[in-house]
Design a protein around this motif. Structure first.
Motif, mmCIF file in Angstrom:
data_model
loop_
_atom_site.group_PDB
_atom_site.id
_atom_site.type_symbol
_atom_site.label_atom_id
_atom_site.label_comp_id
_atom_site.label_asym_id
_atom_site.label_seq_id
_atom_site.Cartn_x
_atom_site.Cartn_y
_atom_site.Cartn_z
ATOM 1 N N ILE A 259 0.874 -1.349 -0.042
ATOM 2 C CA ILE A 259 -0.031 -0.216 0.140
ATOM 3 C C ILE A 259 0.920 1.273 -0.074
ATOM 4 N N MET A 260 1.851 1.260 0.878
ATOM 5 C CA MET A 260 2.751 2.373 1.001
ATOM 6 C C MET A 260 3.591 2.606 -0.417
ATOM 7 N N ALA A 261 3.932 1.581 -1.045
ATOM 8 C CA ALA A 261 4.683 1.570 -2.089
ATOM 9 C C ALA A 261 3.840 2.085 -3.175
ATOM 10 N N SER A 262 2.482 1.760 -3.263
ATOM 11 C CA SER A 262 1.513 2.133 -4.382
ATOM 12 C C SER A 262 1.180 3.837 -4.056
ATOM 13 N N ILE A 263 1.111 4.036 -2.920
ATOM 14 C CA ILE A 263 1.177 5.503 -2.594
ATOM 15 C C ILE A 263 1.916 6.453 -2.843
ATOM 16 N N SER A 264 3.328 5.967 -2.822
ATOM 17 C CA SER A 264 4.420 6.624 -3.254
ATOM 18 C C SER A 264 4.490 6.779 -4.932
ATOM 19 N N ALA A 265 4.100 5.721 -5.545
ATOM 20 C CA ALA A 265 4.020 5.607 -7.008
ATOM 21 C C ALA A 265 2.917 6.547 -7.435
ATOM 22 N N ILE A 266 1.680 6.514 -6.958
ATOM 23 C CA ILE A 266 0.446 7.267 -7.192
ATOM 24 C C ILE A 266 0.876 8.900 -6.942
ATOM 25 N N CYS A 267 1.129 9.109 -5.693
ATOM 26 C CA CYS A 267 1.169 10.635 -5.146
ATOM 27 C C CYS A 267 2.448 11.181 -5.691
ATOM 28 N N PHE A 268 3.516 10.620 -5.780
ATOM 29 C CA PHE A 268 4.975 11.352 -6.508
ATOM 30 C C PHE A 268 5.471 10.728 -7.551
ATOM 31 N N LEU A 269 5.302 9.539 -7.918
ATOM 32 C CA LEU A 269 5.909 9.170 -9.246
ATOM 33 C C LEU A 269 5.173 8.896 -10.468
ATOM 34 N N GLY A 270 3.968 9.473 -10.440
ATOM 35 C CA GLY A 270 3.200 9.571 -11.911
ATOM 36 C C GLY A 270 2.178 8.512 -12.063
ATOM 37 N N GLY A 271 2.228 7.462 -10.882
ATOM 38 C CA GLY A 271 1.097 6.411 -11.020
ATOM 39 C C GLY A 271 1.377 5.434 -12.168
ATOM 40 N N TRP A 272 0.367 5.358 -12.982
ATOM 41 C CA TRP A 272 0.509 4.533 -14.337
ATOM 42 C C TRP A 272 0.958 5.264 -15.520
ATOM 43 N N THR A 273 1.301 6.544 -15.300
ATOM 44 C CA THR A 273 1.902 7.389 -16.398
ATOM 45 C C THR A 273 3.446 7.499 -16.147
ATOM 46 N N ILE A 274 3.956 8.148 -17.570
ATOM 47 C CA ILE A 274 5.326 8.502 -17.436
ATOM 48 C C ILE A 274 5.239 9.693 -18.089
ATOM 49 N N PRO A 275 6.291 10.633 -17.512
ATOM 50 C CA PRO A 275 6.402 11.981 -18.020
ATOM 51 C C PRO A 275 6.427 12.289 -19.624
ATOM 52 N N ARG A 276 5.608 13.168 -19.888
ATOM 53 C CA ARG A 276 5.243 13.641 -21.440
ATOM 54 C C ARG A 276 6.809 13.910 -22.166
ATOM 55 N N PHE A 277 7.597 14.500 -21.594
ATOM 56 C CA PHE A 277 8.758 14.771 -22.277
ATOM 57 C C PHE A 277 9.742 13.565 -22.593
ATOM 58 N N ILE A 278 9.451 12.405 -21.964
ATOM 59 C CA ILE A 278 9.881 11.218 -22.242
ATOM 60 C C ILE A 278 9.325 10.563 -23.163
ATOM 61 N N THR A 279 7.814 10.376 -23.432
ATOM 62 C CA THR A 279 7.046 9.925 -24.472
ATOM 63 C C THR A 279 7.584 10.686 -25.640
ATOM 64 N N ASP A 280 7.472 12.002 -25.615
ATOM 65 C CA ASP A 280 7.981 12.964 -26.739
ATOM 66 C C ASP A 280 9.134 12.252 -27.316
ATOM 67 N N MET A 281 10.173 11.973 -26.478
ATOM 68 C CA MET A 281 11.548 11.628 -27.224
ATOM 69 C C MET A 281 11.450 10.131 -27.785
ATOM 70 N N PHE A 282 10.676 9.292 -26.671
ATOM 71 C CA PHE A 282 10.658 7.817 -27.265
ATOM 72 C C PHE A 282 9.196 7.570 -27.510
ATOM 73 N N PRO A 283 8.594 7.807 -28.488
ATOM 74 C CA PRO A 283 6.906 7.670 -28.629
ATOM 75 C C PRO A 283 6.444 6.166 -28.492
#
Length: 348
Positions: A259-283
């Motif tokens: 649960i704590m690992a999931s909260i960390s991923a959701i609240c601070f690390l973007g959850g199920w997404t990755i930053p857009r500047f990364i997907t812009d470089m690697f579509p």
């Protein structure tokens, strides 16, 4: 066939039954998946710590010990359930159920990927805090009901530890709430995805550090495992438990870590997404399902739990309290102040 049922019980009732059925299917799927993860979290913990200590870890049951969690589960299930003669038996039975159920219930508000959550409520974060506090009651009750000085001291330590670090953890997430403008966990992930950095861990680095330390204390893990502290209290609050009831505490503890690992991923690390500047470089990364990114972040946080356990010694109890009240809470309050000022100025 659907027309027959609609005529028999009405469209609204049919839709309601279908909704309940879908929720039950999701709940069973999440529960089974969580139990499998808990089982193999113990396996990988023993493997990772073994290799860090130049050992090979479990190797005897199955290929490279892969069936060891199943063997451990069967062994615990069939072991004799010993109950101390002077224990308060109703509370002794009740305590592990409270601890485990409160941890498993928290899974219901975790969004694992886009539009996949059992209960998408607007107070998801508050619900998790409430369940976390409820789990502490299970520990306190087990300490009282066991009629053992070791278990009693472990229960008292856990109660004061949860009170101290729950405040710091809650305050560390206030900055995230200010930036996202919501307590809904899915909304927090969407807010991060539209933010330039793609994750809140960068602008909320102070809150993230406070959260990580508080998460270790909340889950009673090293270097803050004082409620268990085997060198002082045998096994702390579950000293007198054995067999199936002991495994319930084990299940609750590892579920709380997930649960704590999931909260960390959701609240601070973007959850199920990755930053857009990364997907812009690697579509091509957009073709990878969101659950993959979510699980990678959760596994990375779980690895941090193992790494710290293999590396750091246990703190003294006065040091634990000092870190919580004199360092984490002031830092979290400072983070809230800075975030609020930047939000008012329109800089974040």
């Amino acid at each position: 066939m659907s027309g027959f049922f609609e005529g028999l019980i009405g469209v609204e009732t049919l839709n309601f039954i279908i909704s309940i059925g879908l929720i039950l299917i999701k709940a069973v799927f999440v529960l089974v998946t969580a139990l499998i993860h808990v089982a193999y979290a113990t396996y990988f913990e023993r493997k990772v710590i073994g290799h860090m200590q130049l050992r090979i870890g479990p190797m005897e049951v199955g290929y490279h010990g892969l069936l060891q969690p199943i063997a451990d589960g069967i062994k615990l299930f069939f072991k004799e359930d010993i109950i101390p003669a002077n224990a308060d038996k109703p509370l002794f039975y009740f305590a592990p159920v409270v601890f485990t159920v409160s941890a498993l219930t928290s899974l219901s508000v975790i969004p694992f990927f886009q539009d996949f959550v059992i209960a998408d409520i607007n107070i998801g974060l508050l619900f998790i805090f409430a369940m976390s506090s409820l789990g502490a009651y299970g520990i306190v009750i087990s300490g009282w009901a066991s009629n053992s000085k070791y278990a009693f001291l472990g229960g008292l330590r856990s109660a004061s530890q949860v009170i101290s670090y729950e405040i710091a953890m809650g305050l560390s997430l206030v900055g995230v709430m200010i930036m996202a403008g919501s307590l809904n966990l899915s909304d927090i992930v969407r807010a991060q995805h539209s933010y330039p950095t793609g994750i809140f861990a960068i602008p909320q680095i102070l809150g993230f550090c406070v959260f990580v330390v508080a998460a270790f204390a909340e889950t009673n893990r090293l270097p803050f495992d004082l409620p268990e502290a085997e060198s002082e209290l045998v096994a702390g609050y579950f000293t007198e438990y054995s067999g199936f009831r002991f495994s319930l505490f084990f299940l609750g503890e590892y579920t709380a870590m997930i649960i704590m690992a999931s909260i960390s991923a959701i609240c601070f690390l973007g959850g199920w997404t990755i930053p857009r500047f990364i997907t812009d470089m690697f579509p091509f990364l957009l073709s990878i399902p969101g659950i993959v990114w979510f699980l990678l972040k959760v596994y990375a946080f779980m690895f941090l739990y193992y790494w710290v356990r293999a590396t750091l010694p246990r703190y003294r109890y006065d040091q634990l309290m000092a870190i919580g009240w004199k360092m984490l809470i002031p830092l979290a309050l400072f983070n809230i102040l800075i975030t609020a000022v930047l939000k008012i100025k329109g800089l974040i």
